[in-house]
Design a protein around this motif. Structure first.
Motif, PDB file in Angstrom:
ATOM      1  N   VAL A 151       0.137  -7.224   8.429  1.00  0.00           N
ATOM      2  CA  VAL A 151      -1.079  -6.765   7.745  1.00  0.00           C
ATOM      3  C   VAL A 151      -2.302  -6.899   8.653  1.00  0.00           C
ATOM      4  O   VAL A 151      -3.250  -6.121   8.533  1.00  0.00           O
ATOM      5  N   SER A 152      -2.241  -7.832   9.592  1.00  0.00           N
ATOM      6  CA  SER A 152      -3.343  -7.946  10.551  1.00  0.00           C
ATOM      7  C   SER A 152      -3.417  -6.675  11.404  1.00  0.00           C
ATOM      8  O   SER A 152      -4.498  -6.105  11.605  1.00  0.00           O
ATOM      9  N   ALA A 153      -2.265  -6.196  11.854  1.00  0.00           N
ATOM     10  CA  ALA A 153      -2.236  -4.960  12.658  1.00  0.00           C
ATOM     11  C   ALA A 153      -2.694  -3.776  11.815  1.00  0.00           C
ATOM     12  O   ALA A 153      -3.435  -2.904  12.298  1.00  0.00           O
ATOM     13  N   ALA A 154      -2.284  -3.750  10.557  1.00  0.00           N
ATOM     14  CA  ALA A 154      -2.693  -2.645   9.679  1.00  0.00           C
ATOM     15  C   ALA A 154      -4.209  -2.634   9.515  1.00  0.00           C
ATOM     16  O   ALA A 154      -4.860  -1.594   9.613  1.00  0.00           O
ATOM     17  N   LYS A 155      -4.795  -3.805   9.300  1.00  0.00           N
ATOM     18  CA  LYS A 155      -6.258  -3.876   9.125  1.00  0.00           C
ATOM     19  C   LYS A 155      -6.974  -3.452  10.402  1.00  0.00           C
ATOM     20  O   LYS A 155      -7.976  -2.752  10.352  1.00  0.00           O
ATOM     21  N   LYS A 156      -6.435  -3.866  11.529  1.00  0.00           N
ATOM     22  CA  LYS A 156      -7.057  -3.480  12.814  1.00  0.00           C
ATOM     23  C   LYS A 156      -7.067  -1.972  12.968  1.00  0.00           C
ATOM     24  O   LYS A 156      -7.962  -1.399  13.585  1.00  0.00           O
ATOM     25  N   ALA A 157      -6.046  -1.324  12.397  1.00  0.00           N
ATOM     26  CA  ALA A 157      -5.966   0.142  12.478  1.00  0.00           C
ATOM     27  C   ALA A 157      -6.799   0.815  11.386  1.00  0.00           C
ATOM     28  O   ALA A 157      -6.742   2.030  11.213  1.00  0.00           O
ATOM     29  N   GLY A 158      -7.546   0.019  10.620  1.00  0.00           N
ATOM     30  CA  GLY A 158      -8.439   0.590   9.607  1.00  0.00           C
ATOM     31  C   GLY A 158      -7.748   0.948   8.295  1.00  0.00           C
ATOM     32  O   GLY A 158      -8.282   1.695   7.477  1.00  0.00           O
ATOM     33  N   ILE A 159      -6.560   0.404   8.105  1.00  0.00           N
ATOM     34  CA  ILE A 159      -5.787   0.732   6.895  1.00  0.00           C
ATOM     35  C   ILE A 159      -6.181  -0.208   5.748  1.00  0.00           C
ATOM     36  O   ILE A 159      -6.414  -1.397   5.961  1.00  0.00           O
ATOM     37  N   THR A 160      -6.270   0.349   4.547  1.00  0.00           N
ATOM     38  CA  THR A 160      -6.510  -0.483   3.365  1.00  0.00           C
ATOM     39  C   THR A 160      -5.178  -1.098   2.921  1.00  0.00           C
ATOM     40  O   THR A 160      -4.191  -0.375   2.755  1.00  0.00           O
ATOM     41  N   VAL A 161      -5.164  -2.408   2.770  1.00  0.00           N
ATOM     42  CA  VAL A 161      -3.915  -3.108   2.411  1.00  0.00           C
ATOM     43  C   VAL A 161      -4.002  -3.616   0.970  1.00  0.00           C
ATOM     44  O   VAL A 161      -4.918  -4.363   0.613  1.00  0.00           O
ATOM     45  N   ILE A 162      -3.048  -3.189   0.165  1.00  0.00           N
ATOM     46  CA  ILE A 162      -3.016  -3.624  -1.238  1.00  0.00           C
ATOM     47  C   ILE A 162      -1.705  -4.352  -1.512  1.00  0.00           C
ATOM     48  O   ILE A 162      -0.622  -3.791  -1.319  1.00  0.00           O
ATOM     49  N   ALA A 163      -1.815  -5.608  -1.909  1.00  0.00           N
ATOM     50  CA  ALA A 163      -0.606  -6.337  -2.328  1.00  0.00           C
ATOM     51  C   ALA A 163      -0.294  -5.896  -3.748  1.00  0.00           C
ATOM     52  O   ALA A 163      -1.190  -5.824  -4.587  1.00  0.00           O
ATOM     53  N   TRP A 164       0.966  -5.609  -4.002  1.00  0.00           N
ATOM     54  CA  TRP A 164       1.335  -5.074  -5.317  1.00  0.00           C
ATOM     55  C   TRP A 164       2.406  -5.943  -5.963  1.00  0.00           C
ATOM     56  O   TRP A 164       3.439  -6.222  -5.356  1.00  0.00           O
ATOM     57  N   ASP A 165       2.125  -6.376  -7.150  1.00  0.00           N
ATOM     58  CA  ASP A 165       2.988  -7.242  -7.973  1.00  0.00           C
ATOM     59  C   ASP A 165       3.142  -8.652  -7.415  1.00  0.00           C
ATOM     60  O   ASP A 165       3.109  -9.620  -8.150  1.00  0.00           O
ATOM     61  N   ARG A 166       3.350  -8.768  -6.105  1.00  0.00           N
ATOM     62  CA  ARG A 166       3.464 -10.087  -5.478  1.00  0.00           C
ATOM     63  C   ARG A 166       2.343 -10.258  -4.460  1.00  0.00           C
ATOM     64  O   ARG A 166       2.122  -9.357  -3.644  1.00  0.00           O
ATOM     65  N   LEU A 167       1.715 -11.418  -4.482  1.00  0.00           N
ATOM     66  CA  LEU A 167       0.618 -11.673  -3.553  1.00  0.00           C
ATOM     67  C   LEU A 167       1.154 -11.880  -2.134  1.00  0.00           C
ATOM     68  O   LEU A 167       2.265 -12.357  -1.946  1.00  0.00           O
ATOM     69  N   ILE A 168       0.358 -11.478  -1.151  1.00  0.00           N
ATOM     70  CA  ILE A 168       0.680 -11.769   0.253  1.00  0.00           C
ATOM     71  C   ILE A 168      -0.175 -12.978   0.619  1.00  0.00           C
ATOM     72  O   ILE A 168      -1.388 -12.980   0.385  1.00  0.00           O
TER      73      ILE A 168
END
Ligand code: BGC
Length: 369
Positions: A119-136
């Motif tokens: 998720v760190s790499a995803a955020k660096k790429a400007g992606i919105t990260v949504i945890a669904w049903d289970r928390l990260i």
């Protein structure tokens, strides 16, 4: 009222910070969602990384996301973690979604504690990260969490167990406790919610946990696998119940309840009051014929649509609605993740037809009895 407003404002600020990557100390004005809007254009791809299909809700989730995302004008990229090699498999899927340039990644974590670098790499790429049903957990790189109120699921299960036992006869009652998988952050929250109701009744002698196994680590079920719950139930019955009845079982979901009931039947014991969760089609007939006392209805379609609605609001640059700060269950160790929390519904034989009124498949099963 005042307090509520402040909490709401904090949620919005946190949400805005999550979108812009501002730190808590930043003096920058709260961003409007427009920054996100620019990064989630219509027609772009939304990745959905789901865990292995350990229970029916995850199967439904894939179908519901595929439909809801298409309806909202985006492309869906839905992937399930492989049944074996689950954690590395899901890590690779999320990395691939990031490399491919998905604009949002919705994650139902196989193990929410092991996705930090993805998720760190995803955020660096400007992606919105949504945890669904289970928390990260243990990462600041989760923008939102969409789920049912998991603590309340547990409270409902605990109360259902008490209600079912009361209807059965006089206290004290012999009970055993089961929890979900330790790699799923929900499992402990369900258990804590249930114990908030059950512990006082253990303390005052209404409930007797005959095995003495009461802590989460003693009662958890690795991988949410019914075979594991069945094996533990068989052991408990052999060891502690040769001369006494098992009156009630706290089961965290329907799949495990069926495994436990198989063990009970094989041991030739009479049917205990047993709880569940998920309203699985295989369990509704058991609820209606009195074999399983209760389940929980968490409408997967509603939950998937809540995530897609959030994406649409972010894309439109509007303030996401219904986002709360709930430190009791959504503190992931690095931050309180702003969350959309849906309300779970307790279902027993008595309210099943009404509870499933919005779901023709479940309603038909409930009516069939
Ligand atoms: C979900 C439950 C499900 C369990 C096992 C949990 O995280 O919230 O609905 O029964 O996983 O798949």
């Amino acid at each position: 009222m005042k307090k509520k407003l402040i909490v709401g404002a904090t949620a919005v600020t946190l949400a805005a910070m999550a979108l812009t990557g501002c730190s808590a100390r930043s003096t920058a004005p709260a961003a409007s969602g427009s920054a996100a809007g620019a990064t989630i254009p219509k027609g772009s791809t939304i990745g959905v990384a789901l865990p292995a299909k350990t229970s029916q809700n995850w199967v439904l989730a894939g179908q519901d996301f595929t439909q809801a995302i298409a309806k909202a004008g985006y492309k869906a990229d839905v992937q399930y973690a492989p049944a074996s090699n689950t954690v590395p498999g899901q890590q690779q899927q999320i990395t691939a979604m990031t490399t491919k340039g998905d604009k949002v990644i919705v994650i139902g974590a196989a193990d929410g504690s092991q996705l930090g670098s993805q998720v760190s790499a995803a955020k660096k790429a400007g992606i919105t990260v949504i945890a669904w049903d289970r928390l990260i957990t243990n990462t600041p790189n989760v923008d939102y969490y969409v789920a049912f109120n998991n603590y309340h699921v547990g409270e409902l299960q605990g109360q259902a167990l008490l209600d079912g036992l009361k209807a059965k006869g006089k206290a004290p009652y012999n009970v055993e406790l089961f929890a979900g998988s330790p790699d799923d952050s929900n499992a402990k929250i369900f258990f804590n919610g249930a114990m908030s109701v059950l512990q006082p009744k253990i303390d005052d002698g209404t409930l007797k946990v005959v095995s003495g196994q009461k802590s989460f680590t003693e009662v958890d079920t690795q991988g949410w696998l019914p075979a594991n719950a069945q094996a533990r139930a068989t052991n408990l019955l052999t060891k502690y119940y040769s001369k006494t009845d098992l009156d009630g079982v706290l089961s965290p979901n329907d799949t495990l309840a069926r495994g436990i009931l198989t063990a009970v039947k094989a041991a030739g014991k009479s049917n205990p009051v047993i709880t569940g969760q998920d309203s699985e089609t295989a369990s509704i007939p058991l609820i209606m014929n009195g074999t399983q006392y209760s389940t929980i209805y968490k409408d997967t379609n509603l939950e998937a649509n809540a995530a897609v609605k959030l994406v649409k609001e972010l894309a439109a640059g509007s303030k996401p609605t219904g986002v709360v700060n709930d430190p009791k269950q959504n503190n992931n160790g690095k931050k309180v993740v702003p969350a959309v929390e849906l309300t779970p519904v307790l279902v027993t034989k008595d309210n099943a037809v009404k509870a499933y009124a919005n779901n023709p498949t479940l309603e038909a099963l409930a009516k069939k009895g």
